[in-house]
Write a protein that holds these residues in place. Structure first.
Motif, short mmCIF file in Angstrom:
data_model
loop_
_atom_site.label_atom_id
_atom_site.label_comp_id
_atom_site.label_asym_id
_atom_site.label_seq_id
_atom_site.Cartn_x
_atom_site.Cartn_y
_atom_site.Cartn_z
N ARG A 168 15.15 -27.03 -15.59
CA ARG A 168 15.45 -26.23 -14.40
C ARG A 168 15.42 -27.07 -13.13
NH1 ARG A 168 14.79 -20.61 -15.22
NH2 ARG A 168 14.48 -20.35 -12.98
N GLY A 169 14.92 -28.29 -13.24
CA GLY A 169 14.73 -29.15 -12.08
C GLY A 169 13.68 -30.19 -12.40
N THR A 170 12.60 -30.22 -11.61
CA THR A 170 11.52 -31.18 -11.80
C THR A 170 10.23 -30.41 -11.98
OG1 THR A 170 12.68 -32.64 -10.25
CG2 THR A 170 10.45 -33.27 -10.89
N VAL A 182 6.58 -28.91 -11.73
CA VAL A 182 5.76 -28.77 -10.53
C VAL A 182 4.70 -29.86 -10.46
CG1 VAL A 182 4.22 -27.24 -9.24
CG2 VAL A 182 6.19 -26.29 -10.45
N TYR A 207 5.52 -33.06 -8.55
CA TYR A 207 5.42 -33.02 -7.08
C TYR A 207 4.06 -33.55 -6.65
CZ TYR A 207 5.34 -31.10 -2.33
OH TYR A 207 5.25 -30.96 -0.97
N ASP A 240 8.90 -23.53 -2.07
CA ASP A 240 9.08 -24.28 -0.83
C ASP A 240 7.85 -25.16 -0.57
OD1 ASP A 240 7.10 -22.75 0.58
OD2 ASP A 240 8.62 -21.25 1.11
N LYS A 241 7.97 -26.05 0.38
CA LYS A 241 6.91 -27.03 0.64
C LYS A 241 5.60 -26.35 1.01
CE LYS A 241 6.22 -31.45 3.00
NZ LYS A 241 4.80 -31.23 3.33
N SER A 277 1.77 -22.02 -7.38
CA SER A 277 2.32 -23.22 -8.01
C SER A 277 1.85 -23.37 -9.45
CB SER A 277 1.98 -24.47 -7.19
OG SER A 277 0.59 -24.72 -7.18
N GLY A 321 10.85 -25.15 -12.00
CA GLY A 321 10.90 -26.44 -11.35
C GLY A 321 10.32 -26.35 -9.94
N PHE A 322 9.82 -27.47 -9.42
CA PHE A 322 9.21 -27.38 -8.09
C PHE A 322 10.24 -27.10 -7.02
CE2 PHE A 322 9.72 -32.15 -7.57
CZ PHE A 322 10.33 -32.16 -6.33
N GLU A 323 11.50 -27.37 -7.31
CA GLU A 323 12.55 -27.07 -6.33
C GLU A 323 12.69 -25.56 -6.09
OE1 GLU A 323 13.61 -30.93 -8.44
OE2 GLU A 323 12.88 -28.95 -9.05
N GLU A 324 12.13 -24.74 -6.98
CA GLU A 324 12.19 -23.29 -6.83
C GLU A 324 11.08 -22.73 -5.94
OE1 GLU A 324 13.76 -21.35 -10.67
OE2 GLU A 324 12.87 -23.22 -11.39
#
Length: 215
Positions: A18-20, A22, A25, A188-189, A174, A183-186
């Motif tokens: 799904r991305g990277t 979590v 990060y 926000d910071k 998280s 994924g961590f892209e899902e």
């Protein structure tokens, strides 16, 4: 996030599909924060991606330790719990990410790490706290989930007279996202950077061997 009333995770690959994941990060944030320690002769487990990504030109020599595969990029083959062939006082920095939970005799591995570091040398460690155990290759040897307290105690015992700091990363959101395979892209910071000690998803440890300049 409104679809969590389910028995199947979104991903059984930690979120790679799904991305990277979590946890990456937090791993990379930890290594970036302490990148000034990644210098001189550096040892990393399995590959040297983080050695050069965060150490750059400050790295004068890179070694890679692999448990049982002598093929490149490995330069040393061996078991951290019993590695007399690795010379003592050899490395300025050792990087160990997401490995210690796969080693049953953690104190023995830490004794090796301490022995092979030069006086004043530093190990940078990340280890699993709350996690999926989704990889069938690792599941049968995934022995531990760590906490900030257990990590601090283990490394203080292994680094007498040295300097140790264990830090927890993660929060309710998280951690749930990681367990569900997002994924961590899902996130926000702001959601990622919030730390709640009741949800210790990842533990980062910096430990410096006695005998060098102050940490």
């Amino acid at each position: 996030m409104g679809q969590l009333r389910r028995l199947e995770p979104f991903s059984r690959m930690y979120g790679w599909d799904r991305g990277t994941p979590v946890d990456r990060y937090y791993i990379e944030a930890f290594l970036k924060e302490h990148s000034g320690r990644i210098a001189g002769r550096v040892l990393e487990i399995s590959e040297n991606t983080y050695t050069y990504r965060f150490g750059g030109t400050a790295v004068t020599s890179s070694d890679v330790l692999h448990y049982d595969n002598p093929s490149p990029p490995a330069t040393i083959t061996g078991d951290l719990t019993d590695a007399p062939h690795i010379p003592s006082d050899s490395f300025d920095c050792v990087i160990i990410t997401q490995t210690l939970m796969l080693i049953y005799d953690v104190p023995a591995a830490l004794r090796t790490i301490h022995r092979i570091l030069k006086p004043g040398g530093t190990v940078l460690v990340t280890q699993a706290g709350l996690s999926q155990i989704a990889d069938p290759e690792w599941r049968h040897t995934w022995y531990w989930g760590f906490t900030q307290a257990s990590s601090q105690r283990l490394f203080q015992d292994a680094f007498p007279g040295g300097w140790v700091e264990a830090r927890a990363y993660g929060n309710m959101l998280s951690t749930i996202a990681f367990l569900a395979g997002l994924g961590f892209e899902e996130l926000d910071k702001r959601e990622l950077d919030h730390v709640d000690p009741d949800y210790q998803m990842l533990i980062g440890v910096i430990a410096t061997k006695a005998g060098g300049p102050p940490a």
